[in-house]
Design a protein around this motif. Structure first.
Motif, mmCIF file in Angstrom:
data_model
loop_
_atom_site.group_PDB
_atom_site.id
_atom_site.type_symbol
_atom_site.label_atom_id
_atom_site.label_comp_id
_atom_site.label_asym_id
_atom_site.label_seq_id
_atom_site.Cartn_x
_atom_site.Cartn_y
_atom_site.Cartn_z
ATOM 1 N N GLU A 116 0.858 -1.184 0.000
ATOM 2 C CA GLU A 116 0.000 0.000 0.000
ATOM 3 C C GLU A 116 0.894 1.234 0.000
ATOM 4 O O GLU A 116 1.738 1.400 0.892
ATOM 5 C CB GLU A 116 -0.913 0.015 1.225
ATOM 6 N N GLN A 219 -1.859 2.167 -7.254
ATOM 7 C CA GLN A 219 -3.026 3.029 -7.114
ATOM 8 C C GLN A 219 -4.032 2.464 -6.113
ATOM 9 O O GLN A 219 -4.899 3.178 -5.625
ATOM 10 C CB GLN A 219 -3.715 3.209 -8.475
ATOM 11 N N HIS A 220 -3.903 1.187 -5.827
ATOM 12 C CA HIS A 220 -4.804 0.553 -4.873
ATOM 13 C C HIS A 220 -3.993 -0.463 -4.055
ATOM 14 O O HIS A 220 -2.849 -0.776 -4.392
ATOM 15 C CB HIS A 220 -5.969 -0.144 -5.596
#
Length: 396
Positions: A116, A219-220
């Motif tokens: 993350e 992005q995720h």
């Protein structure tokens, strides 16, 4: 008389030829006589002959079928011989490295992790979830695994998980945060290495996962499994190893550190040797507290010390103490140079934390263990010593 003689010759010639005729006709007569002695009708004899012929054909078919199973191998061998030498070698016998790689791939296990990235804080959070089906490294068919996590962009900053005893399916559930500028993310590779813990020998690596950050989308949140592969050959400089024992007696507040020996130390002198000695520092609340050192061992990379130091540490302070072990190269002319360091305490990680925890769990019992030396600047940064007092600025 002449007539009589001719008659005699005429009559003699049939007699002379009669044995030949008898000889030629005696064979059929003998076979017929032999067959006539068998008490079976002719149709029975014919049936027996046909049965024998069928049995012979059946046996021949069985033999041909058995031989026919081996013929394809001969055909394959011939077809391989027809290929050129270099191509045939590749087809018949793969490279040993390929074989080793293939077997290692299937035996090392797999690792589950998460990624993350916080774009605002420019931080990468790595979660080490669990491992499964790890390779057994111990004689009992198990391992004592732990994970080392680092980025290739900053190999000096490494994190370690706790050690899990006698399991091939450990559950870690630990997370680590790296400060990575967004511009450096595509150039970095995340490395997660699983080691097997050994108290008295070098820790063996089970396998690793290398993940180039440029190949994933941050992005995720990412959570996935990856197979472990053999560790890469490139390793950082080895500084050496040191063995020492720890013992703490709460009733007397005595902390005993026994420096036993070191091995494979880094060469510091021009002649390829070193003059090592060991310093033992006690850090209390991130401030230098007490210090002792061993004697100097001349011209050796594997010194034997066997020197003991006793410190008085109250039981209510033992949780706030860090023990710093550093190996130095003595130099009469210039300044002494550090070879490597490590520290133990409640703030330590991995092998050092395990040794410290075992000491606290076994009071009055000396526990010896080998440790790998680390770069001094890495240890100093992890300790975060308060060497200077910071004066508070008056509010504006």
């Amino acid at each position: 008389m002449a007539v009589a003689a001719r008659k005699g010759r005429a009559t003699a010639s049939p007699l002379a030829s009669s044995p030949v005729a008898i000889a030629t006709t005696s064979q059929p007569g003998f076979l017929g006589g032999w067959l006539s002695r068998i008490p079976l009708p002719k149709w029975a004899l014919i049936a027996v002959a046909v049965a024998v012929a069928v049995l012979l054909l059946f046996l021949i078919c069985i033999i041909r079928c058995c031989c026919g199973k081996k013929k394809p191998k001969k055909k394959e061998r011939v077809s391989l011989h027809a290929v050129s030498g270099s191509s045939m070698a590749c087809l018949v016998q793969p490279e040993m490295e390929d074989l080793e790689w293939g077997t290692e791939q299937t035996r090392r296990g797999k690792l589950q992790y998460s990624l993350e990235y916080n774009f605002r804080m420019q931080q990468l959070k790595v979660g080490v979830k669990q491992a499964a089906e790890l390779k057994a490294m111990d004689s009992g068919g198990t391992s004592d695994p732990y994970v080392i996590v680092y980025l290739t962009s900053d190999m000096k900053k490494k994190y370690e998980t706790k050690v899990y005893r006698k399991t091939l399916n450990p559950v870690f559930n630990e997370s680590f945060t790296f400060q990575v500028p967004q511009a450096e993310v595509p150039e970095s590779t995340l490395v997660m290495q699983i080691y097997d813990f050994n108290r008295f020998t070098k820790h063996n690596i089970i396998g690793e996962v290398q993940l180039p950050l440029a190949s994933v989308s941050l992005q995720h949140v990412i959570e996935q499994w990856s197979d472990l592969v053999a560790a890469s050959k490139v390793e950082e400089e080895q500084l050496g190893e040191i063995c020492f024992s720890l013992r703490y007696i709460p009733s007397t507040s005595k902390l005993t550190v026994l420096i036993l020996e070191a091995k494979k130390l880094k060469r510091m002198d021009s002649h390829g040797l070193s003059d090592p000695f060991v310093k033992v520092h006690l850090i209390l609340n991130r401030k230098k507290w007490k210090r002792k050192k061993t004697s100097v061992k001349k011209n050796t990379l594997s010194p034997y010390f066997n020197e003991v130091f006793v410190f008085e540490v109250p039981f209510n302070q033992i949780q706030n103490v860090d023990v710093v072990i550093s190996v130095w190269d003595h130099d009469k002319v210039t300044k002494n140079e550090p070879i490597g360091k490590l520290f133990l305490g409640c703030r330590a990680t991995g092998n050092q934390l395990r040794h410290w925890s075992d000491m606290l769990s076994n009071p009055r019992r000396p526990l010896a263990q080998w440790h790998s030396l680390q770069p001094p600047d890495v240890v100093d940064k992890a300790l975060g010593l308060k060497s200077h007092l910071k004066l508070s600025l008056p509010p504006r």
